[in-house]
Structure formats: structure tokens, C-alpha cells
Design an enzyme around this catalytic site. Structure first.
Site, PDB file in Angstrom:
ATOM      1  N   CYS A 192     -29.961 -11.876 -27.699  1.00  0.00           N
ATOM      2  CA  CYS A 192     -28.898 -12.112 -27.854  1.00  0.00           C
ATOM      3  C   CYS A 192     -28.718 -12.132 -29.626  1.00  0.00           C
ATOM      4  O   CYS A 192     -27.457 -12.396 -30.161  1.00  0.00           O
ATOM      5  CB  CYS A 192     -27.919 -13.068 -27.204  1.00  0.00           C
ATOM      6  SG  CYS A 192     -28.549 -14.840 -27.863  1.00  0.00           S
ATOM      7  N   SER A 218     -34.111 -14.753 -28.756  1.00  0.00           N
ATOM      8  CA  SER A 218     -33.412 -14.242 -27.528  1.00  0.00           C
ATOM      9  C   SER A 218     -32.870 -13.092 -28.148  1.00  0.00           C
ATOM     10  O   SER A 218     -32.298 -12.742 -29.227  1.00  0.00           O
ATOM     11  CB  SER A 218     -32.338 -15.076 -26.862  1.00  0.00           C
ATOM     12  OG  SER A 218     -31.475 -14.292 -26.095  1.00  0.00           O
ATOM     13  N   HIS A 278     -28.205 -17.623 -15.281  1.00  0.00           N
ATOM     14  CA  HIS A 278     -28.151 -16.446 -15.665  1.00  0.00           C
ATOM     15  C   HIS A 278     -27.892 -15.499 -14.349  1.00  0.00           C
ATOM     16  O   HIS A 278     -27.909 -15.840 -13.299  1.00  0.00           O
ATOM     17  CB  HIS A 278     -29.457 -15.791 -16.451  1.00  0.00           C
ATOM     18  CG  HIS A 278     -29.838 -16.526 -17.611  1.00  0.00           C
ATOM     19  ND1 HIS A 278     -30.702 -17.600 -17.943  1.00  0.00           N
ATOM     20  CD2 HIS A 278     -29.045 -16.078 -18.882  1.00  0.00           C
ATOM     21  CE1 HIS A 278     -30.673 -17.767 -19.118  1.00  0.00           C
ATOM     22  NE2 HIS A 278     -29.799 -17.038 -19.805  1.00  0.00           N
TER      23      HIS A 278
HETATM   24  N1  LIG Z   1     -34.039 -17.729 -19.728  1.00  0.00           N
HETATM   25  C1  LIG Z   1     -34.031 -16.617 -20.475  1.00  0.00           C
HETATM   26  O1  LIG Z   1     -33.457 -15.566 -19.785  1.00  0.00           O
HETATM   27  C2  LIG Z   1     -34.241 -16.623 -21.607  1.00  0.00           C
HETATM   28  C3  LIG Z   1     -34.924 -17.549 -22.488  1.00  0.00           C
HETATM   29  N2  LIG Z   1     -35.097 -17.418 -23.598  1.00  0.00           N
HETATM   30  C4  LIG Z   1     -35.742 -18.494 -24.451  1.00  0.00           C
HETATM   31  O2  LIG Z   1     -36.577 -19.163 -23.810  1.00  0.00           O
HETATM   32  C5  LIG Z   1     -37.011 -20.459 -24.090  1.00  0.00           C
HETATM   33  C6  LIG Z   1     -36.904 -21.201 -22.872  1.00  0.00           C
HETATM   34  O3  LIG Z   1     -36.097 -20.929 -21.960  1.00  0.00           O
HETATM   35  P1  LIG Z   1     -35.881 -21.240 -20.281  1.00  0.00           P
HETATM   36  O4  LIG Z   1     -37.464 -21.771 -19.951  1.00  0.00           O
HETATM   37  O5  LIG Z   1     -35.538 -20.178 -19.598  1.00  0.00           O
HETATM   38  O6  LIG Z   1     -34.921 -22.574 -20.341  1.00  0.00           O
HETATM   39  P2  LIG Z   1     -34.813 -23.739 -19.248  1.00  0.00           P
HETATM   40  O7  LIG Z   1     -33.565 -24.210 -19.245  1.00  0.00           O
HETATM   41  O8  LIG Z   1     -35.505 -23.424 -18.028  1.00  0.00           O
HETATM   42  O9  LIG Z   1     -35.919 -24.831 -20.007  1.00  0.00           O
HETATM   43  C7  LIG Z   1     -35.644 -25.280 -21.330  1.00  0.00           C
HETATM   44  C8  LIG Z   1     -36.536 -26.752 -21.328  1.00  0.00           C
HETATM   45  O10 LIG Z   1     -35.997 -27.368 -22.760  1.00  0.00           O
HETATM   46  C9  LIG Z   1     -36.214 -28.448 -22.709  1.00  0.00           C
HETATM   47  N3  LIG Z   1     -34.864 -29.274 -23.633  1.00  0.00           N
HETATM   48  C10 LIG Z   1     -33.691 -29.052 -23.456  1.00  0.00           C
HETATM   49  N4  LIG Z   1     -33.139 -29.731 -24.226  1.00  0.00           N
HETATM   50  C11 LIG Z   1     -34.260 -30.773 -24.755  1.00  0.00           C
HETATM   51  C12 LIG Z   1     -33.944 -31.754 -25.673  1.00  0.00           C
HETATM   52  N5  LIG Z   1     -32.935 -32.219 -26.276  1.00  0.00           N
HETATM   53  N6  LIG Z   1     -35.446 -32.564 -25.737  1.00  0.00           N
HETATM   54  C13 LIG Z   1     -36.350 -32.195 -25.024  1.00  0.00           C
HETATM   55  N7  LIG Z   1     -36.557 -30.954 -24.441  1.00  0.00           N
HETATM   56  C14 LIG Z   1     -35.482 -30.348 -24.152  1.00  0.00           C
HETATM   57  C15 LIG Z   1     -36.025 -29.037 -21.154  1.00  0.00           C
HETATM   58  O11 LIG Z   1     -36.766 -30.169 -20.912  1.00  0.00           O
HETATM   59  P3  LIG Z   1     -36.681 -31.173 -19.679  1.00  0.00           P
HETATM   60  O12 LIG Z   1     -36.914 -30.334 -18.292  1.00  0.00           O
HETATM   61  O13 LIG Z   1     -37.724 -32.126 -19.701  1.00  0.00           O
HETATM   62  O14 LIG Z   1     -35.272 -31.685 -19.439  1.00  0.00           O
HETATM   63  C16 LIG Z   1     -36.162 -27.844 -20.318  1.00  0.00           C
HETATM   64  O15 LIG Z   1     -37.507 -27.978 -19.739  1.00  0.00           O
HETATM   65  C17 LIG Z   1     -35.677 -20.982 -24.890  1.00  0.00           C
HETATM   66  O16 LIG Z   1     -36.137 -21.181 -26.253  1.00  0.00           O
HETATM   67  C18 LIG Z   1     -34.606 -19.914 -24.473  1.00  0.00           C
HETATM   68  O17 LIG Z   1     -33.933 -19.675 -25.564  1.00  0.00           O
HETATM   69  C19 LIG Z   1     -34.850 -16.451 -24.335  1.00  0.00           C
HETATM   70  C20 LIG Z   1     -34.409 -15.256 -23.620  1.00  0.00           C
HETATM   71  C21 LIG Z   1     -34.014 -15.211 -22.660  1.00  0.00           C
HETATM   72  C1  LIG Z   2     -30.473 -14.350 -21.778  1.00  0.00           C
HETATM   73  C2  LIG Z   2     -29.145 -14.095 -22.346  1.00  0.00           C
HETATM   74  O1  LIG Z   2     -28.047 -14.608 -21.458  1.00  0.00           O
HETATM   75  C3  LIG Z   2     -26.934 -14.637 -21.876  1.00  0.00           C
HETATM   76  O2  LIG Z   2     -26.182 -13.394 -21.960  1.00  0.00           O
HETATM   77  P1  LIG Z   2     -26.088 -12.277 -20.774  1.00  0.00           P
HETATM   78  O3  LIG Z   2     -27.149 -11.391 -20.670  1.00  0.00           O
HETATM   79  O4  LIG Z   2     -24.876 -11.729 -20.873  1.00  0.00           O
HETATM   80  O5  LIG Z   2     -26.293 -13.398 -19.625  1.00  0.00           O
HETATM   81  P2  LIG Z   2     -26.068 -13.547 -18.077  1.00  0.00           P
HETATM   82  O6  LIG Z   2     -27.273 -13.449 -17.368  1.00  0.00           O
HETATM   83  O7  LIG Z   2     -25.286 -14.574 -17.702  1.00  0.00           O
HETATM   84  O8  LIG Z   2     -25.181 -12.305 -17.638  1.00  0.00           O
HETATM   85  C4  LIG Z   2     -25.456 -10.921 -17.443  1.00  0.00           C
HETATM   86  C5  LIG Z   2     -24.477 -10.140 -16.903  1.00  0.00           C
HETATM   87  O9  LIG Z   2     -24.434 -10.125 -15.590  1.00  0.00           O
HETATM   88  C6  LIG Z   2     -23.021 -10.434 -15.215  1.00  0.00           C
HETATM   89  N1  LIG Z   2     -22.906 -11.159 -13.947  1.00  0.00           N
HETATM   90  C7  LIG Z   2     -22.568 -10.783 -12.684  1.00  0.00           C
HETATM   91  N2  LIG Z   2     -22.660 -11.577 -11.829  1.00  0.00           N
HETATM   92  C8  LIG Z   2     -23.247 -12.830 -12.454  1.00  0.00           C
HETATM   93  C9  LIG Z   2     -23.294 -14.205 -11.968  1.00  0.00           C
HETATM   94  O10 LIG Z   2     -23.051 -14.501 -10.718  1.00  0.00           O
HETATM   95  N3  LIG Z   2     -23.732 -15.136 -12.788  1.00  0.00           N
HETATM   96  C10 LIG Z   2     -23.932 -14.850 -14.104  1.00  0.00           C
HETATM   97  N4  LIG Z   2     -24.508 -15.717 -15.010  1.00  0.00           N
HETATM   98  N5  LIG Z   2     -23.855 -13.396 -14.717  1.00  0.00           N
HETATM   99  C11 LIG Z   2     -23.169 -12.503 -13.783  1.00  0.00           C
HETATM  100  C12 LIG Z   2     -22.297 -11.318 -16.495  1.00  0.00           C
HETATM  101  O11 LIG Z   2     -20.739 -11.172 -16.295  1.00  0.00           O
HETATM  102  C13 LIG Z   2     -22.660 -10.431 -17.482  1.00  0.00           C
HETATM  103  O12 LIG Z   2     -22.257  -9.082 -17.853  1.00  0.00           O
HETATM  104  C14 LIG Z   2     -26.473 -15.024 -23.082  1.00  0.00           C
HETATM  105  O13 LIG Z   2     -25.435 -15.860 -23.185  1.00  0.00           O
HETATM  106  C15 LIG Z   2     -27.635 -15.459 -24.136  1.00  0.00           C
HETATM  107  O14 LIG Z   2     -28.000 -16.853 -23.898  1.00  0.00           O
HETATM  108  C16 LIG Z   2     -28.704 -14.963 -23.532  1.00  0.00           C
HETATM  109  O15 LIG Z   2     -29.605 -14.866 -24.447  1.00  0.00           O
END
Ligand SMILES: NC(=O)C1=CN([C@@H]2O[C@H](COP(=O)(O)OP(=O)(O)OC[C@H]3O[C@@H](n4cnc5c(N)ncnc54)[C@H](OP(=O)(O)O)[C@@H]3O)[C@@H](O)[C@H]2O)C=CC1
Ligand SMILES: C[C@H]1O[C@H](OP(=O)(O)OP(=O)(O)OC[C@H]2O[C@@H](n3cnc4c(=O)[nH]c(N)nc43)[C@H](O)[C@@H]2O)[C@@H](O)[C@@H](O)C1=O
Length: 311
Positions: A110, A108, A180
Site C-alpha cells: 500500500c 506493504s 483483512h
Molecule cells: N497481514 C498482511 O496482509 C500484511 C502485513 N504486512 C506487514 O507485515 C508485518 C507483520 O504483519 P502481521 O503479522 O500481519 O501483523 P499481526 O497483527 O499479526 O502482528 C503484529 C505484531 O506486532 C506486535 N506489535 C504491535 N504493536 C506493538 C507494540 N507497540 N510493541 C510491541 N509489539 C507490537 C504485536 O505483538 P503482540 O502480539 O505481542 O501484541 C503483533 O504480534 C507488519 O509490518 C505488516 O505491516 C505487510 C503487508 C501485508
Molecule cells: C494489506 C493491506 O490491507 C489493507 O488494504 P486492502 O487490500 O484494501 O485490505 P482488505 O484486505 O481489508 O480489503 C481488500 C478488499 O476486500 C474487500 N472486502 C470484501 N469483503 C471484506 C471483508 O469482509 N473484510 C475486509 N477487510 N475486506 C473485505 C474490501 O472492501 C477491499 O476492497 C490496507 O488498509 C493496508 O493496510 C494494506 O497494506
């Protein structure tokens, strides 16, 4: 990767994993294996070892993780560190032990220092302190990158790491406490429009800048890099363009068609001031995203209404 190669997509029910599975299927890959977290808890070393021993996948997309927005990261600090360390360590070690041909680890943006120069180049990793709200998650993700590097250095494993920017798309999480920002805003504006509310509350000051990539574009980049990228160094995946949270809120407001005002709750954290990805390496490798932010928000909003709004 051949069309009949055995491919394990870890996290296939999540936003990213489901996009990767859809992309693999649409490109004709026919031997995809998946497990839900109920069927296989990836935190269990024993269960993961057994799974790899029985299934022997040739390719692995590691898209399973404990994931959430700024508040979830800051609240469930122990799980964000423990679950992610365990999931990565178990899968990466088993991939080495059972001779997986290639593994892709998803990190990620972050992982980069909170105040790193912008745009974020891959080499800025470990050059400064992390953003406190997501330090546990970032430390786990950095450990995943280092595991891939170490198994490559010591054992010659072809394990690669990619760092996606903030993502959104189909199958996103719309829980207002743990999601998010983008899915949260879609839901908040939709509910405010339906209720005829005068205003929507946006967390923080609205001034942090974020970059957003549609998850289907990420999935396409992952397949592309799985086919073409074999280096030790990590690769950023993003658009190379960012906007302020206030600008994002105004864009979502317009797509949803809400006519009220924005209010800012400055008791909520802003997090990192900016995390714009340097995507020159991705572009040099031959990949560029295709979905604009306004198109992607409209697609995500349609998906939200399909799944969560009764007609
Ligand atoms: N969303 C974002 O903005 C970002 C995501 N990423 C990365 O992308 C990847 C996918 O994220 P995203 O699709 O958003 O996440 P989701 O939360 O949508 O999906 C995560 C998945 O991981 C599985 N999982 C979690 N814990 C376990 C466990 N203990 N055992 C087996 N499976 C598990 C869940 O399976 P089940 O449904 O079966 O419970 C779920 O389907 C991650 O590595 C994340 O860090 C990176 C940057 C930004
Ligand atoms: C993908 C990334 O996601 C996380 O980081 P982040 O970018 O800070 O995540 P966020 O999407 O939750 O927020 C983005 C910004 O938006 C603002 N904000 C406004 N209003 C809402 C609101 O209603 N909800 C949320 N969640 N945020 C809000 C919030 O205050 C912040 O300034 C990491 O922890 C890390 O896990 C990571 O990798």
C-alpha cells in the site's frame, strides 16, 4: 547469518513474525530472541534502547506493527500513523546505535500510489497520491523505508526493506471489523455454512483486484533475502498474480463448502482498485513462492477451525 547468530524477531506472535520464527527454527537457528508487546512496548524509545543495549542482537526482522484491513486502517488513522512511526524509528535507530549487522524492515504494497501503473515496480514509490483509506499506514511505512535508506547512506548500515503484498495464513486475525479480506471471508463463509444462512455479505463492489501470498512463503522469502540481498533499493514480495474480490469470495466459498449466495455491500469502501506486484526483482534474486492460493486457503481454513471452532 550463522546458526548461532542472535536474531531478534519483532512481532513474533503475529502472523508474519510467527512464520519467520517457525522458519528460522526449522532451519536450525538456535538463538532467537522475542518480546511480546506487554513485555516491551516498541513505541517507547527508552524501553527499546534498553532492550538493544542489553540484548545486542546481530540480526533484526522488523515484523511488529499496527496492522489491519481496510476498515481498521480507515478508522484508527492516528494509531496506524503514530504506532508505526514510533515502532520503526525506535527499532531502526537502536539497530544503528547498537551495531546490528543487518536489519530487515517489512513495509506493504500500500506504499505505492493508488493509481500507479500495474504491475507495481519498486521505482513507482512516491510518484503519485496514496489510497486515502490507508494513507496514514502507508506514510508510516514509507518513513520506515526512508529510515533504512538514510541510515545506510549516512552510516553504512546494512538495513534492507521488503514490501509484501496482501498476506494470509496461520495465526491470522479473524476479527470481522478489523481483519483483512481473506480471513474475514473464511470466517463469514464458515459461520454462514454452520448457521444454514442463505447468503454472505462481501464488502464493496467485488471488482477490486488483490494479490495474496501465504505467510509461510513470505517468511521463506524473508530468510532468503536476509541471506542474499544487501542493496539499498526495496524489494517487492508477492506472487505476481491477482484476482478480483468476487473471484476470491467464490474460491473461499468453495473451500469452505458454503452453498448459498453472495451479496455485495457497496456502502463499504473498495480501496485501491488494483495492487499487483511486479516480482521480477524477487525472481531475479532467486526466490519464487510455492503455495497456490487454493492450497493456502485450505491450510488457513484448517488453522481457523483448529483455533476457533469447538468440536
Ligand atoms: N497481514 C498482511 O496482509 C500484511 C502485513 N504486512 C506487514 O507485515 C508485518 C507483520 O504483519 P502481521 O503479522 O500481519 O501483523 P499481526 O497483527 O499479526 O502482528 C503484529 C505484531 O506486532 C506486535 N506489535 C504491535 N504493536 C506493538 C507494540 N507497540 N510493541 C510491541 N509489539 C507490537 C504485536 O505483538 P503482540 O502480539 O505481542 O501484541 C503483533 O504480534 C507488519 O509490518 C505488516 O505491516 C505487510 C503487508 C501485508
Ligand atoms: C494489506 C493491506 O490491507 C489493507 O488494504 P486492502 O487490500 O484494501 O485490505 P482488505 O484486505 O481489508 O480489503 C481488500 C478488499 O476486500 C474487500 N472486502 C470484501 N469483503 C471484506 C471483508 O469482509 N473484510 C475486509 N477487510 N475486506 C473485505 C474490501 O472492501 C477491499 O476492497 C490496507 O488498509 C493496508 O493496510 C494494506 O497494506
Amino acid at each position: 547469518m550463522h546458526k548461532d547468530s542472535k536474531i531478534y524477531v519483532a512481532g513474533h506472535r503475529g502472523m508474519v513474525g510467527s512464520a519467520i520464527v517457525r522458519k528460522l527454527q526449522s532451519e536450525g537457528f538456535s538463538n532467537i530472541i522475542t518480546r511480546t508487546s506487554k513485555e516491551l512496548d516498541l513505541r517507547s524509545q527508552f524501553a527499546v534502547d534498553n532492550f538493544f543495549q542489553e540484548e545486542r542482537p546481530a540480526y533484526v526482522f522488523l515484523a511488529a506493527a499496527k496492522v489491519g484491513g481496510i476498515q481498521a486502517n480507515n478508522t484508527y488513522r492516528a494509531e496506524f500513523l503514530y504506532d508505526n512511526l514510533m515502532i520503526e524509528a525506535n527499532i531502526i535507530h537502536s539497530a544503528y546505535k547498537y551495531e546490528v549487522e543487518k536489519l530487515m524492515f517489512l513495509g506493504s504494497s500500500c506504499i505505492y500510489p493508488k493509481l500507479a501503473p500495474q504491475p507495481l515496480k519498486e521505482e513507482y514509490l512516491l510518484t503519485g497520491p496514496l489510497e486515502p483509506t490507508n494513507e496514514p499506514y502507508a506514510i508510516a511505512k514509507i518513513a520506515g523505508v526512508k529510515l533504512c535508506e538514510a541510515y545506510r547512506d549516512q552510516y553504512g548500515c546494512n538495513f534492507i526493506s521488503v514490501m509484501p503484498t496482501n498476506l494470509y495464513g496461520y495465526n491470522d486475525n479473524y476479527d470481522l471489523s478489523n481483519s483483512h479480506v481473506l480471513p474475514a471471508l473464511i470466517r463469514k463463509f464458515h459461520e454462514a455454512k454452520e448457521a444454514g444462512a442463505p447468503a454472505v455479505t462481501v464488502w464493496g463492489t467485488g471488482s477490486p483486484r488483490r494479490e495474496f501470498l501465504f505467510a509461510d512463503d513470505l517468511a521463506q522469502a524473508c530468510l532468503y533475502l536476509m541471506a542474499h540481498y544487501n542493496e539499498r533499493e526495496l524489494v517487492n514480495i508477492g506472487t505476481g498474480e491477482d484476482i478480483t474480490i468476487k473471484e476470491l469470495a467464490l474460491l473461499v466459498k468453495e473451500v469452505v463448502g458454503f452453498e448459498g449466495d453472495l451479496e455485495f455491500d457497496t456502502s463499504k469502501p473498495d480501496g485501491t482498485p488494483r495492487k499487483l506486484m511486479d516480482v521480477s526483482k524477487l525472481h531475479r534474486a532467486g526466490f519464487k513462492h510455492s503455495t497456490s492460493l487454493s492450497e493456502g486457503i485450505a491450510l488457513a481454513y484448517a488453522d481457523f477451525k483448529n483455533k476457533f471452532v469447538e468440536v
